[in-house]
Design an enzyme around this catalytic site. Structure first.
Site, mmCIF file in Angstrom:
data_model
loop_
_atom_site.group_PDB
_atom_site.id
_atom_site.type_symbol
_atom_site.label_atom_id
_atom_site.label_comp_id
_atom_site.label_asym_id
_atom_site.label_seq_id
_atom_site.Cartn_x
_atom_site.Cartn_y
_atom_site.Cartn_z
ATOM 1 N N SER A 153 0.803 -1.227 0.000
ATOM 2 C CA SER A 153 0.000 0.000 0.000
ATOM 3 C C SER A 153 0.834 1.275 0.000
ATOM 4 O O SER A 153 0.768 2.099 0.932
ATOM 5 C CB SER A 153 -0.958 -0.035 1.183
ATOM 6 O OG SER A 153 -1.700 -1.224 1.095
ATOM 7 N N ARG A 168 7.627 6.321 -4.120
ATOM 8 C CA ARG A 168 8.136 6.886 -2.868
ATOM 9 C C ARG A 168 7.500 6.148 -1.705
ATOM 10 O O ARG A 168 6.360 5.677 -1.810
ATOM 11 C CB ARG A 168 7.795 8.377 -2.759
ATOM 12 C CG ARG A 168 6.323 8.634 -2.887
ATOM 13 C CD ARG A 168 5.913 10.086 -2.795
ATOM 14 N NE ARG A 168 4.552 10.199 -3.310
ATOM 15 C CZ ARG A 168 4.244 10.632 -4.521
ATOM 16 N NH1 ARG A 168 5.190 11.035 -5.326
ATOM 17 N NH2 ARG A 168 3.000 10.667 -4.917
ATOM 18 N N ASP A 206 -4.034 -1.218 -1.559
ATOM 19 C CA ASP A 206 -5.182 -1.502 -0.679
ATOM 20 C C ASP A 206 -6.483 -0.845 -1.160
ATOM 21 O O ASP A 206 -7.571 -1.386 -0.968
ATOM 22 C CB ASP A 206 -4.888 -1.130 0.790
ATOM 23 C CG ASP A 206 -4.365 0.286 0.985
ATOM 24 O OD1 ASP A 206 -4.170 0.998 -0.016
ATOM 25 O OD2 ASP A 206 -4.144 0.679 2.150
#
Ligand code: BGC
Length: 473
Positions: A153, A168, A206
């Site tokens: 996620s 990132r 997610d």
């Protein structure tokens, strides 16, 4: 800012009504401001669909269409979220029926910073232990190589379903040597090292998992949202509306899930969000300054810290905790967002739950006036979070042009599930933005996207490839 308890006590304390108004002004979002945020948000979403490399990347997730409910089989799902690592065995039995067996491991702060390969080794190790015990119990056959959905996620640039380069880290993670690398490869390396017999079928965010799992049980679902440690949304877009994908030769009418990564909205420029100086401090002292601007105003990782920074300011100004030892409040992130929710739930006249939050965790005795103020401050911070989240949801609804027909949004995460009044505040936000029509947008608790959703996506992928549909994607 509304104070529930007797006004006179407040008047006798250094917490004056001017002071209260100051915070009210800082944290309140007017309907007008919300509508201007929504307009800027819609433009940002469109830019992300047009070109690669945008701040809000609008990542095509390579999940095509919706589940039928008839997906069947055993699947593994490994979920590396913001707080826990979870391993699940999901059995899909068709007809929308499923069963989940799972094990959860809380991640330590150290694990969030250690060398990337060690983090993936930990994932592989946990999966291996889970498989061994499932085999010992006879829930899965020894030697069977199960397909797996890997719920990771964090923003990953994908060019196919089983591949993703981490753009990132977010939510305070900082493991070296993962950003810029394909996380499925890193995980596959660890699985090989540990001899774990699984085939990584799908890399899943997610939110995409929440979208698909919620649609599986409630076909009116058009958007999946996570409001937990982090925040983000996914929805299904017609490929014809994703100009940056036009060279892939996918028919325009095909639906493709998009992981928006909306937490990055207004990062770097800081033009649209009404950020306070507390938001700025959080941003600049974080391991990722200038990034995830929207998420830092909304998600569970940050709300407690915003609250703590206001308290610190008032301690320094000599307004609260006069003559008390407040050293336990000095540590960054020591004030859990769950306390805001506890404080808002306290309905006792003396605010006794708030008494114990401070006495038990920080060894500080509070006055009633301070407790009244804290409850009201929690309300301001929690309300701003919910109203900003509703701006993001409204932007997607507007982008899809589905306000008249209405839709349901599946939402998962601790803020939506546990924070008192959060859901109502989202809905109030939607009516402030859209007027009465805002009521056409309803929300419901999302099905477990990271477990069930990930498994369904693995199943959908298998079916798609078996049928020879875009087998290279
Ligand atoms: C991540 C998203 C994720 C969200 C909710 C954010 O920090 O960037 O990928 O969906 O948290 O977990």
């Amino acid at each position: 800012m509304s104070l529930d308890n007797t006004q006179s006590i407040v008047e006798d304390s250094p917490i004056t009504s001017e002071l209260i108004q100051k915070y009210e002004k800082l944290f309140t979002l007017t309907p007008e401001k919300m509508r201007s945020i929504v307009d800027a948000f819609v433009e940002t979403l469109k830019r992300g669909l047009e070109q690669y490399g945008q701040v809000v990347p609008m990542i095509p997730a390579f999940v095509f269409g919706w589940p039928t409910g008839e997906e069947t089989g055993d699947y593994l799902a490994l979920d590396l979220g913001g707080t826990n690592l979870r391993v699940c065995l999901v059995t899909l039995s068709g007809g929308g029926k499923f069963d989940i067996k799972q094990k959860k491991y809380r991640l330590t702060e150290e694990q969030k910073q250690m060398e990337g390969s060690l983090l993936f080794d930990f994932c592989a190790d946990s999966l291996s232990a889970f498989l061994e015990s499932a085999q010992a119990e006879g829930t899965i056959k020894a030697g069977a190589e199960l397909p797996m959905g890997f719920t990771f996620s964090y923003p990953c640039q994908q060019d196919r379903i089983d591949h993703g380069i981490l753009i990132r880290w977010t939510k305070g993670f900082g493991n070296p040597n993962v950003e810029g690398f394909d996380v499925t490869q890193l995980f596959a390396d660890s699985l090989k090292k540990h001899n774990v017999p699984v085939s990584l079928t799908a890399l899943v965010n997610d939110t995409t998992g929440a979208l698909i799992a919620s649609h599986y049980t409630n076909p009116r679902t058009r958007i999946g949202v996570i409001l937990g440690t982090g925040c983000n949304a996914a929805y299904a877009e017609r490929v014809g509306n994703i100009p940056k994908m036009k060279d892939l030769g996918i028919p325009d009418d095909t639906l493709m899930s998009i992981n928006c990564e909306w937490g990055a909205f207004d990062s770097f420029e800081h033009k649209h969000l009404p950020r306070t100086k507390y938001d700025e401090i959080i941003d600049l002292t974080s391991n990722k300054p200038h990034e995830q601007a929207f998420e830092k105003c909304i998600s569970g990782r940050y709300l407690g810290e915003i609250f703590r920074l206001v308290m610190k300011e008032l301690i320094d100004e000599g307004v609260i905790f006069l003559g008390k030892d407040t050293s336990k409040l000095n540590e960054e992130y020591c004030f859990d967002t769950a306390y805001l929710s506890t404080m808002e739930s306290d309905m006792t006249p003396e605010l006794l739950t708030i008494v114990s939050v401070f006495s038990q965790h920080y060894k500080i005795e509070t006055t009633l006036a301070e407790r009244q103020f804290f409850k009201a401050l929690a309300n301001l911070i929690g309300t701003r979070s919910a109203r900003l989240a509703s701006c993001g949801m409204a932007a997607i609804v507007k982008k899809l042009d589905i306000l008249d027909e209405g839709c349901s949004i599946g939402i998962d995460g601790s803020l939506y599930d546990m924070y008192p009044g959060f859901k109502e505040r989202i809905h109030e936000g939607l009516t402030d933005i859209f007027g009465e029509k805002g009521k056409n947008v309803v929300t419901h608790h999302a099905e477990d996207g990271s477990g069930l959703g990930s498994a369904i996506i693995a199943a959908m992928t298998k079916t798609r490839k078996d049928k020879g549909f875009f087998t290279n994607l």
